[in-house]
Scaffold this motif. Structure first.
Motif, PDB file in Angstrom:
ATOM      1  N   ASN A  46       0.819  -1.225   0.000  1.00  0.00           N
ATOM      2  CA  ASN A  46       0.000   0.000   0.000  1.00  0.00           C
ATOM      3  C   ASN A  46       0.850   1.271   0.000  1.00  0.00           C
ATOM      4  O   ASN A  46       0.310   2.372  -0.082  1.00  0.00           O
ATOM      5  N   GLY A  47       2.165   1.127   0.067  1.00  0.00           N
ATOM      6  CA  GLY A  47       3.038   2.308   0.107  1.00  0.00           C
ATOM      7  C   GLY A  47       3.314   2.849  -1.293  1.00  0.00           C
ATOM      8  O   GLY A  47       2.815   2.328  -2.296  1.00  0.00           O
ATOM      9  N   LYS A  48       4.118   3.914  -1.335  1.00  0.00           N
ATOM     10  CA  LYS A  48       4.443   4.556  -2.623  1.00  0.00           C
ATOM     11  C   LYS A  48       5.120   3.558  -3.562  1.00  0.00           C
ATOM     12  O   LYS A  48       4.735   3.408  -4.716  1.00  0.00           O
ATOM     13  N   THR A  49       6.132   2.866  -3.037  1.00  0.00           N
ATOM     14  CA  THR A  49       6.887   1.924  -3.861  1.00  0.00           C
ATOM     15  C   THR A  49       6.033   0.704  -4.190  1.00  0.00           C
ATOM     16  O   THR A  49       5.994   0.254  -5.345  1.00  0.00           O
ATOM     17  N   TYR A  52      14.931   8.642  -4.913  1.00  0.00           N
ATOM     18  CA  TYR A  52      13.876   8.800  -5.928  1.00  0.00           C
ATOM     19  C   TYR A  52      13.753  10.254  -6.400  1.00  0.00           C
ATOM     20  O   TYR A  52      13.858  11.192  -5.600  1.00  0.00           O
ATOM     21  N   HIS A  85      10.967  12.572  -4.583  1.00  0.00           N
ATOM     22  CA  HIS A  85      11.084  13.467  -3.417  1.00  0.00           C
ATOM     23  C   HIS A  85      10.666  14.889  -3.772  1.00  0.00           C
ATOM     24  O   HIS A  85      10.456  15.710  -2.880  1.00  0.00           O
ATOM     25  N   LYS A 120      20.095  -2.438   6.056  1.00  0.00           N
ATOM     26  CA  LYS A 120      19.802  -3.171   4.814  1.00  0.00           C
ATOM     27  C   LYS A 120      21.000  -4.043   4.426  1.00  0.00           C
ATOM     28  O   LYS A 120      20.821  -5.129   3.867  1.00  0.00           O
ATOM     29  N   GLN A 173      -7.355  -1.303   3.193  1.00  0.00           N
ATOM     30  CA  GLN A 173      -6.502  -0.959   2.042  1.00  0.00           C
ATOM     31  C   GLN A 173      -6.779  -1.877   0.845  1.00  0.00           C
ATOM     32  O   GLN A 173      -6.354  -1.578  -0.279  1.00  0.00           O
ATOM     33  N   MET A 201       4.346  -6.801   9.772  1.00  0.00           N
ATOM     34  CA  MET A 201       5.561  -7.519   9.369  1.00  0.00           C
ATOM     35  C   MET A 201       6.329  -8.074  10.569  1.00  0.00           C
ATOM     36  O   MET A 201       7.173  -8.950  10.420  1.00  0.00           O
ATOM     37  N   ARG A 220      -1.331  -3.780   5.820  1.00  0.00           N
ATOM     38  CA  ARG A 220      -1.425  -3.639   7.276  1.00  0.00           C
ATOM     39  C   ARG A 220      -2.868  -3.518   7.732  1.00  0.00           C
ATOM     40  O   ARG A 220      -3.188  -3.783   8.890  1.00  0.00           O
ATOM     41  N   GLY A 279      10.190  -3.246   2.622  1.00  0.00           N
ATOM     42  CA  GLY A 279       9.979  -2.873   4.023  1.00  0.00           C
ATOM     43  C   GLY A 279       9.685  -1.390   4.159  1.00  0.00           C
ATOM     44  O   GLY A 279       9.935  -0.608   3.243  1.00  0.00           O
TER      45      GLY A 279
HETATM   46  N1  LIG Z   1      12.473   7.035  -1.083  1.00  0.00           N
HETATM   47  C1  LIG Z   1      13.649   6.719  -1.604  1.00  0.00           C
HETATM   48  O1  LIG Z   1      14.333   7.576  -2.205  1.00  0.00           O
HETATM   49  C2  LIG Z   1      14.151   5.304  -1.478  1.00  0.00           C
HETATM   50  C3  LIG Z   1      15.372   4.965  -2.079  1.00  0.00           C
HETATM   51  C4  LIG Z   1      15.847   3.666  -1.967  1.00  0.00           C
HETATM   52  C5  LIG Z   1      15.112   2.727  -1.261  1.00  0.00           C
HETATM   53  N2  LIG Z   1      13.933   3.071  -0.676  1.00  0.00           N
HETATM   54  C6  LIG Z   1      13.220   2.043   0.086  1.00  0.00           C
HETATM   55  O2  LIG Z   1      11.909   1.884  -0.425  1.00  0.00           O
HETATM   56  C7  LIG Z   1      11.145   1.198   0.569  1.00  0.00           C
HETATM   57  C8  LIG Z   1       9.700   1.673   0.540  1.00  0.00           C
HETATM   58  O3  LIG Z   1       9.639   3.054   0.774  1.00  0.00           O
HETATM   59  P1  LIG Z   1       8.268   3.848   0.534  1.00  0.00           P
HETATM   60  O4  LIG Z   1       8.635   5.284   0.532  1.00  0.00           O
HETATM   61  O5  LIG Z   1       7.504   3.258  -0.602  1.00  0.00           O
HETATM   62  O6  LIG Z   1       7.498   3.546   1.885  1.00  0.00           O
HETATM   63  P2  LIG Z   1       5.990   3.896   2.289  1.00  0.00           P
HETATM   64  O7  LIG Z   1       5.302   4.671   1.217  1.00  0.00           O
HETATM   65  O8  LIG Z   1       6.053   4.489   3.660  1.00  0.00           O
HETATM   66  O9  LIG Z   1       5.312   2.459   2.346  1.00  0.00           O
HETATM   67  C9  LIG Z   1       5.625   1.539   3.351  1.00  0.00           C
HETATM   68  C10 LIG Z   1       4.486   0.532   3.439  1.00  0.00           C
HETATM   69  O10 LIG Z   1       4.813  -0.411   4.459  1.00  0.00           O
HETATM   70  C11 LIG Z   1       3.665  -0.562   5.316  1.00  0.00           C
HETATM   71  N3  LIG Z   1       4.124  -0.870   6.668  1.00  0.00           N
HETATM   72  C12 LIG Z   1       4.805  -0.052   7.506  1.00  0.00           C
HETATM   73  N4  LIG Z   1       5.073  -0.697   8.649  1.00  0.00           N
HETATM   74  C13 LIG Z   1       4.511  -1.924   8.539  1.00  0.00           C
HETATM   75  C14 LIG Z   1       4.434  -3.037   9.416  1.00  0.00           C
HETATM   76  N5  LIG Z   1       5.006  -3.027  10.616  1.00  0.00           N
HETATM   77  N6  LIG Z   1       3.774  -4.136   8.963  1.00  0.00           N
HETATM   78  C15 LIG Z   1       3.187  -4.151   7.747  1.00  0.00           C
HETATM   79  N7  LIG Z   1       3.254  -3.136   6.875  1.00  0.00           N
HETATM   80  C16 LIG Z   1       3.906  -2.025   7.278  1.00  0.00           C
HETATM   81  C17 LIG Z   1       2.932   0.759   5.247  1.00  0.00           C
HETATM   82  O11 LIG Z   1       1.591   0.528   5.605  1.00  0.00           O
HETATM   83  P3  LIG Z   1       0.512   1.725   5.657  1.00  0.00           P
HETATM   84  O12 LIG Z   1       0.129   1.958   4.215  1.00  0.00           O
HETATM   85  O13 LIG Z   1      -0.582   1.170   6.487  1.00  0.00           O
HETATM   86  O14 LIG Z   1       1.211   2.898   6.282  1.00  0.00           O
HETATM   87  C18 LIG Z   1       3.134   1.160   3.797  1.00  0.00           C
HETATM   88  O15 LIG Z   1       2.133   0.628   2.973  1.00  0.00           O
HETATM   89  C19 LIG Z   1      11.882   1.396   1.902  1.00  0.00           C
HETATM   90  O16 LIG Z   1      12.443   0.171   2.309  1.00  0.00           O
HETATM   91  C20 LIG Z   1      12.976   2.394   1.546  1.00  0.00           C
HETATM   92  O17 LIG Z   1      14.134   2.235   2.323  1.00  0.00           O
HETATM   93  C21 LIG Z   1      13.435   4.333  -0.786  1.00  0.00           C
END
Ligand SMILES: NC(=O)c1ccc[n+]([C@@H]2O[C@H](COP(=O)([O-])OP(=O)(O)OC[C@H]3O[C@@H](n4cnc5c(N)ncnc54)[C@H](OP(=O)(O)O)[C@@H]3O)[C@@H](O)[C@H]2O)c1
Length: 291
Positions: free
Chosen positions: A11-14, A142, A145, A120, A38, A55, A34, A75
């Motif tokens: 459900n997150g951005k990625t 990304y 941002h 990681k 959703q 998780m 979660r 994650g």
């Molecule tokens: N942003 C960057 O530039 C970048 C670069 C490299 C790597 N990354 C990696 O990309 C990954 C994803 O990032 P994102 O920005 O897409 O994250 P995000 O939008 O915050 O999405 C995270 C998702 O994980 C769920 N979640 C959080 N805690 C949980 C738990 N304890 N149990 C089950 N689900 C849980 C959230 O649920 P809800 O929807 O309910 O909140 C959400 O759907 C991360 O590992 C990050 O390190 C990001």
């Protein structure tokens, strides 16, 4: 019978971006979410099934993994429990004969000063030592941002980020990362590989401001915002103190070292040059015009 891919963080951005690309490749996707509420939105995007859980809960993770052929684990960002949460998926995948485990990591996990990079790295080690057929994806920062500050950039003509305006980043389009992740999961042949995934140009904040200015046809200047302001903004969004502290560690580190990578691997997976920052901004601008 088609294979099932379990997608965590769906459900997150990625997660949503990856789901969209997997569905485009006609993959059967079970989403790990979660909150039950959703599910309808992800079902509408084309997900085939769902599991609800935290998780941290190894039993729930195991029942979600059971019956799946592949796992894409995404994650939550900057989480102190990155390794233990991922290990729940790894253990379940081993127990239930998952054929391919794709772990969404970060470029340069060996930057030990930054905790979420370092965690990681530890997690990659656990996955490699698990014996599972793995692919580790290491994305750089990304382009997306820009999204939270996009309207402010347009309204005030200021592109403000928590770095000095001269440090370089090979920012990458999340759409390209999601497409590459879906290809790696769908086409096979990527087992036992670790891929650094970066955008096509190293740009500083001044370069980015100049590109935005050219696309939108109005002046945009780059500005470095203070870490105090970053912390205040993060607290206003409801981030906990651990995440706020890790953001500050990351921003101090990037402010000093930047984040530069090479686009060759991403180009090879996509079969084309990854999107430029200019293309990304043009897409945002076109969406703005059509909304
Ligand atoms: N942003 C960057 O530039 C970048 C670069 C490299 C790597 N990354 C990696 O990309 C990954 C994803 O990032 P994102 O920005 O897409 O994250 P995000 O939008 O915050 O999405 C995270 C998702 O994980 C769920 N979640 C959080 N805690 C949980 C738990 N304890 N149990 C089950 N689900 C849980 C959230 O649920 P809800 O929807 O309910 O909140 C959400 O759907 C991360 O590992 C990050 O390190 C990001």
């Amino acid at each position: 019978m088609s294979e099932t891919i379990l997608l965590s963080g769906a459900n997150g951005k990625t997660g949503r971006a990856i789901l969209n690309k997997l569905v485009g490749l006609k993959q059967t996707v079970k989403v790990f979410i979660r909150d039950r509420e959703q599910w309808p939105a992800l079902k509408a995007m084309g997900a085939s099934g769902f599991a609800v859980g935290d998780m941290h809960d190894a039993d729930l993770v195991e029942s979600a993994v059971m019956g799946c052929d592949k796992v894409i684990h995404v994650g939550p960002p900057m989480h102190a429990d990155e390794k233990t949460m991922t290990e729940n998926f790894i253990a379940a995948a081993k127990k239930h004969g998952v054929r391919h485990f794709i772990y969404y990591s970060v470029m340069h996990p060996l930057r030990r000063e930054v905790r979420h990079h370092s965690l990681k790295l530890d997690t990659e080690e656990a996955l490699i030592e698990s014996g599972l057929a793995y692919t580790i994806l290491q994305p750089i920062r990304y382009m997306q941002h820009l999204l939270p500050i996009w309207q402010k950039v347009l309204d005030e003509g200021v592109h403000a980020m928590p770095f000095n305006t001269e440090v370089h980043f090979s920012v990458v389009d999340l759409e390209d990362l999601a497409e590459a992740t879906a290809i790696v999961a769908a086409e096979g042949g990527h087992e036992y590989a670790t891929y650094e995934l970066a955008g096509p140009q190293g740009l500083n904040q001044q370069d980015m401001a100049a590109i935005i200015s050219e696309v939108v046809g109005r002046p945009v200047t780059a500005q470095a915002i203070t870490l105090e302001q970053v912390a205040a903004n993060a607290r206003a969004k409801g981030f906990d103190e651990d995440r706020v502290e890790q953001m500050l560690v990351m921003n101090r580190h990037y402010d000093h070292c930047g984040f530069i990578g090479n686009p060759n691997v991403l180009s090879w997976i996509l079969g084309r040059v990854p999107n430029s920052y200019q293309q990304f901004v043009e897409r945002l601008w076109a969406e703005q015009a059509s909304s």
